[in-house]
Design an enzyme around this catalytic site. Structure first.
Site, PDB file in Angstrom:
ATOM      1  CE  LYS A  26      -0.582  -0.515   4.985  1.00 30.60           C
ATOM      2  NZ  LYS A  26      -0.976   0.412   6.011  1.00 30.60           N
ATOM      3  NE  ARG A  41      -6.562   0.323  11.172  1.00 33.75           N
ATOM      4  CZ  ARG A  41      -5.321   0.156  10.739  1.00 33.75           C
ATOM      5  NH1 ARG A  41      -4.487   1.172  10.722  1.00 33.75           N
ATOM      6  NH2 ARG A  41      -4.889  -1.019  10.322  1.00 33.75           N
ATOM      7  NE  ARG A  83      -2.718  -7.849   7.779  1.00 32.07           N
ATOM      8  CZ  ARG A  83      -3.215  -8.331   8.912  1.00 32.07           C
ATOM      9  NH1 ARG A  83      -3.794  -9.532   8.940  1.00 32.07           N
ATOM     10  NH2 ARG A  83      -3.172  -7.630  10.030  1.00 32.07           N
ATOM     11  CE1 TYR A 100      11.956  32.561   0.830  1.00 29.88           C
ATOM     12  CE2 TYR A 100      12.154  30.170   0.877  1.00 29.88           C
ATOM     13  CZ  TYR A 100      11.824  31.335   0.206  1.00 29.88           C
ATOM     14  OH  TYR A 100      11.362  31.279  -1.075  1.00 29.88           O
ATOM     15  CB  CYS A 152      13.657  26.643  -0.081  1.00 28.34           C
ATOM     16  SG  CYS A 152      14.984  27.665   0.558  1.00 28.34           S
ATOM     17  CG  MET A 153       8.111  24.101  -2.544  1.00 25.18           C
ATOM     18  SD  MET A 153       6.898  24.952  -3.541  1.00 25.18           S
ATOM     19  CE  MET A 153       5.906  25.745  -2.299  1.00 25.18           C
ATOM     20  CG  ASP A 154      10.994  24.067  -5.399  1.00 29.29           C
ATOM     21  OD1 ASP A 154      10.096  23.220  -5.400  1.00 29.29           O
ATOM     22  OD2 ASP A 154      10.794  25.296  -5.442  1.00 29.29           O
TER      23      ASP A 154
END
Ligand SMILES: Cc1ncc(COP(=O)(O)O)c(C=O)c1O
Length: 376
Positions: A41, A138, A224, A270, A317-319
């Site tokens: 999964k 659950r 599993r 930043y 940072c983001m990238d």
């Protein structure tokens, strides 16, 4: 190695021989005749569902498990013919798709059976696995009457085959938990209830990685295996008592795209939260939080370059993000964020401990923007 094309200098490497070795080690550990359902999964816990599925089947797994019908359909569409169980709840209206693609579904509600049965009229049988909630809280049936009625309802419906009964442990990864024994006892009792209805499911399962490592002789006829197939211990506690070697399959790499000398007092990234104390060499890496390289990894975190541990410099940072280099290097230099360089290693477990989470989360969170390449 795969030669899938990509155009960035950041990639995850998945060593499929580790996956195969881990499956084979489990086969050696488990009681004779115990089958393995490989849990792929969440895109194979971030490793890639299809390659992991193929590797695990090649090494002897006989069944696959996913969380969602969508994940099962995707595997079918990519040519996987092995049996697949959806562990979560599928909408009963979608049962015809499961029939068409021979996907086994988890069941625990009587009204689900009513709706699915009506939708399935005239189609092939669907294999169902009855989920018992023995303490996870659950999904699953809990009471005797509810469990028996459901088993009987399925048994008497020509649209279904009750192929399996299963439960899931909440604390198998804790060495001092009473709940595991309670769950074993409740599961034994629930199996009696199911069998009293005349049903005889061919697959009975309760073992996740932790239970399989700890109680390999007590796990009925199929287990599993998720996290430990990927080479990771289910918890730090279990790591020190593993009965088999686990080989970590996932590593993460990037390359310096820019190197510069900064002066004392210069700030980086930043918030200007990092200030150079002296003349320093700073390298820029093309990976950021949008790749799942989270901002918190910079807090006391390290990368490996030329076999040395080096700290991050400033906020991720983001990238992109920056590291402090021990000396001048060229752009293009290999940097390892997860994995080994020489004698140094940054393990997934180290990152999990560093940011206060579990190892499961780390590869799952490396986003699809990071190409996976596969070592066969
Ligand atoms: C129902 C079920 N079975 C098995 C597994 C596999 O567990 P593990 O990754 O700890 O082996 C999971 C994982 O979350 C699960 O939800």
């Amino acid at each position: 190695m795969d030669t899938r094309e990509f155009y960035r200098d950041t990639w995850a490497e998945v060593d499929l021989s580790c996956i195969r070795d881990n499956i084979r080690s489990f086969s050696g550990l488990l009681a004779d005749g115990t089958e393995i359902m490989a849990v792929v999964k969440a895109d194979g816990y971030g490793h890639g569902a299809l390659p992991v599925a193929l590797a695990s089947l090649d090494a002897g797994a006989s069944y696959l498990a996913v969380a969602l019908l969508d994940e099962a359909l995707s595997l079918r569409q990519q040519g996987i013919e092995a049996p697949i169980l959806v562990l979560g709840r599928t909408r009963p209206e979608d049962a015809p798709l499961a029939a068409e693609y021979h996907i086994s579904l988890t069941v625990f509600q009587e009204d689900w059976v009513e709706v699915a049965s009506a939708r399935l009229q005239g189609q092939e049988k669907v294999n169902l696995h009855l989920k018992i909630d023995t303490g996870m809280g659950r999904i699953g049936t809990r009471e005797e009457e509810e469990t028996k009625r459901l088993a009987l309802r399925i048994e008497n419906d020509p649209q279904f085959c009750l192929e399996g009964v299963f439960t899931h442990f909440a604390t198998a990864d804790e060495l001092e938990s009473d709940l595991v024994d309670k769950q074993f006892q409740r599961f034994d009792k629930s199996l009696e209830w199911v069998r009293q209805t005349g049903a005889s499911p061919s697959l009975v399962h309760c073992g996740n990685s932790a239970a399989s490592l700890r109680f390999p002789e007590r796990l009925f006829n199929i287990v599993r295996i998720g996290i430990s197939m990927y080479g990771l211990a289910p918890s730090p506690e279990l790591k020190s008592v593993l009965p088999i070697p686990l080989k970590e399959a996932f590593s993460l790499h990037t390359r310096l795209v820019h190197v510069k000398k900064v002066q004392p007092g210069d700030t980086i990234s930043y918030g200007a939260a990092y200030t150079a104390k002296e003349e320093e060499w700073i390298g820029t890496l093309p990976i950021g939080y949008a790749d799942g390289w989270m901002r918190r990894y910079a807090e006391n975190g390290h990368a490996l370059v030329r076999g040395e541990r080096v700290p991050f410099a400033g906020r991720i940072c983001m990238d992109q993000c920056m590291i402090r280099l021990p000396y001048e290097m060229e752009a293009g230099e290999l940097v390892t964020l997860i994995g080994r360089q020489g004698d140094e290693k940054i393990a997934i477990d180290d990152l999990a401990a560093q940011i206060g989470t579990i190892n499961y989360e780390i590869p799952c969170l490396i986003t699809g923007r990071v190409p996976r390449i596969y070592k066969k």
